[in-house]
Design a protein around this motif. Sequence first.
Motif, PDB file in Angstrom:
ATOM      1  N   ARG A 178       7.948  10.401   0.433  1.00  0.00           N
ATOM      2  CA  ARG A 178       7.186   9.304   1.032  1.00  0.00           C
ATOM      3  C   ARG A 178       5.747   9.771   1.196  1.00  0.00           C
ATOM      4  NH1 ARG A 178      10.685   5.521   3.732  1.00  0.00           N
ATOM      5  NH2 ARG A 178      12.786   6.345   4.089  1.00  0.00           N
ATOM      6  N   PRO A 179       4.762   8.953   0.860  1.00  0.00           N
ATOM      7  CA  PRO A 179       3.365   9.378   1.037  1.00  0.00           C
ATOM      8  C   PRO A 179       2.966   9.529   2.492  1.00  0.00           C
ATOM      9  CG  PRO A 179       3.471   7.086   0.344  1.00  0.00           C
ATOM     10  CD  PRO A 179       4.866   7.626   0.240  1.00  0.00           C
ATOM     11  N   PHE A 187       8.586   6.270  -5.581  1.00  0.00           N
ATOM     12  CA  PHE A 187       9.080   5.611  -6.797  1.00  0.00           C
ATOM     13  C   PHE A 187       8.976   4.091  -6.707  1.00  0.00           C
ATOM     14  CE2 PHE A 187      12.946   6.575  -4.274  1.00  0.00           C
ATOM     15  CZ  PHE A 187      13.498   5.321  -4.136  1.00  0.00           C
ATOM     16  N   TYR A 188       8.612   3.550  -5.519  1.00  0.00           N
ATOM     17  CA  TYR A 188       8.323   2.126  -5.382  1.00  0.00           C
ATOM     18  C   TYR A 188       6.828   1.828  -5.559  1.00  0.00           C
ATOM     19  CZ  TYR A 188      13.001   1.276  -3.388  1.00  0.00           C
ATOM     20  OH  TYR A 188      14.367   1.157  -3.186  1.00  0.00           O
ATOM     21  N   SER A 189       6.046   2.828  -5.889  1.00  0.00           N
ATOM     22  CA  SER A 189       4.596   2.644  -6.008  1.00  0.00           C
ATOM     23  C   SER A 189       4.254   1.575  -7.045  1.00  0.00           C
ATOM     24  CB  SER A 189       3.928   3.963  -6.408  1.00  0.00           C
ATOM     25  OG  SER A 189       2.541   3.776  -6.659  1.00  0.00           O
ATOM     26  N   ARG A 190       3.210   0.790  -6.761  1.00  0.00           N
ATOM     27  CA  ARG A 190       2.736  -0.204  -7.717  1.00  0.00           C
ATOM     28  C   ARG A 190       2.008   0.449  -8.888  1.00  0.00           C
ATOM     29  NH1 ARG A 190       0.443  -5.182  -3.886  1.00  0.00           N
ATOM     30  NH2 ARG A 190       2.444  -5.615  -2.821  1.00  0.00           N
ATOM     31  N   VAL A 194       2.451   6.735 -11.200  1.00  0.00           N
ATOM     32  CA  VAL A 194       2.915   7.441 -10.004  1.00  0.00           C
ATOM     33  C   VAL A 194       4.416   7.238  -9.842  1.00  0.00           C
ATOM     34  CG1 VAL A 194       2.799   7.503  -7.484  1.00  0.00           C
ATOM     35  CG2 VAL A 194       0.686   7.335  -8.826  1.00  0.00           C
ATOM     36  N   ALA A 195       4.867   5.997 -10.003  1.00  0.00           N
ATOM     37  CA  ALA A 195       6.282   5.696  -9.856  1.00  0.00           C
ATOM     38  C   ALA A 195       7.119   6.435 -10.902  1.00  0.00           C
ATOM     39  CB  ALA A 195       6.508   4.188  -9.964  1.00  0.00           C
ATOM     40  N   SER A 200      11.104  10.306 -12.516  1.00  0.00           N
ATOM     41  CA  SER A 200      11.489  11.385 -13.427  1.00  0.00           C
ATOM     42  C   SER A 200      11.855  12.654 -12.662  1.00  0.00           C
ATOM     43  CB  SER A 200      10.343  11.675 -14.405  1.00  0.00           C
ATOM     44  OG  SER A 200      10.029  10.542 -15.190  1.00  0.00           O
ATOM     45  N   ARG A 201      11.122  12.942 -11.604  1.00  0.00           N
ATOM     46  CA  ARG A 201      11.393  14.143 -10.807  1.00  0.00           C
ATOM     47  C   ARG A 201      12.764  14.079 -10.144  1.00  0.00           C
ATOM     48  NH1 ARG A 201      11.068  16.136  -5.656  1.00  0.00           N
ATOM     49  NH2 ARG A 201      10.685  14.046  -4.803  1.00  0.00           N
TER      50      ARG A 201
END
Length: 330
Positions: A178-179, A187-190, A194-195, A200-201
């Motif tokens: 979480r930022p 992973f919910y980033s617009r 970044v998502a 992938s990680r």
Amino acid sequence: MVVISGCGVPSSREAPDATVEAVEDDAAAELPATYAAEAEGEELPERAGAPCPPDMVYVDTNYCPDIERRCLDAEHDPINNLDICHAFAHQSSCRTSERRIAFCIDRYEYPNQKGAHPTWMLDWYQAQATCESRGKRLCWASEWTAACEGPDHTPFPYGWERDHAKCNMDNFFIDPVRPAPNAQFLFYSRDKEVALRELSRLDESLPSGSLETCRSGFGAYDLTGNVDEWVVSDEPPQEKSKWAGLKGGGWGHVRNQCRPMTYSHEPEFTYYFVGFRCCADVEGAPHWTPSRHAVPAPAVKPHDFAPEPVVAIDPPGPTTQKFTRNGHRK
């Protein structure tokens, strides 16, 4: 020994699949006339050629809506507040009348291609619309279970004992980022880049069909483990999930059996290990009908929400060490 109804132990997060409230006579009364005939053993009409497309497998079996099995080796997982059965007695009994079930199901998780990365991050509506765009639909939960149990009606697609060497499961999760406190996961980033990096990680999936041992008796792969799969519930509606459900479990130490289903997520839910596969009716075969207590799923407009294959960036894949019991590593 523990007696389990529906092949799973209920918990606050999960419940066994295909529990029916009607008594045996009521269940038979719910069937359409054509289906009632099939339940009594009438043969399906002969069909020329294979009944399913090459990328789907044909399931034709007698299905028990309310099964009883004995768990010989149970574990309670406090992390997810669920009970996991590691071994079942090699017999079961059906509390209701068995019902004939016949349909087509995707051989692999969507996009239904051997060696492809399973589709992720679609909600129930998007999964249903994507299946509809291919002339298919999401599976009823009971159809999915029947495909998983195979012609031998086993609690796992590969038999009676849980085995993480046969399907991709029991991996140790990588913690999402979480930022900021109480913020959405990355992973919910617009920002798609970044998502994707975060997805992938976290990615511990295997390409579809990688494990020949994770194949049901009907020929469908990865039904347990790898990614969780959206289905249409044929049980009474639940507070959160309503008409939707998730089957099979992901790559972690969760249910990973054929029968149980998760009800704890809304149809709008998306996640990094949630995917789906599609089903289709077979002409001339009896179509599955849910309990009269089930809530109808809404119609969706066909639309392909996964037109491009998933391409992860250097994903870690399954962990070398696995959960065995009670958090022990192996």
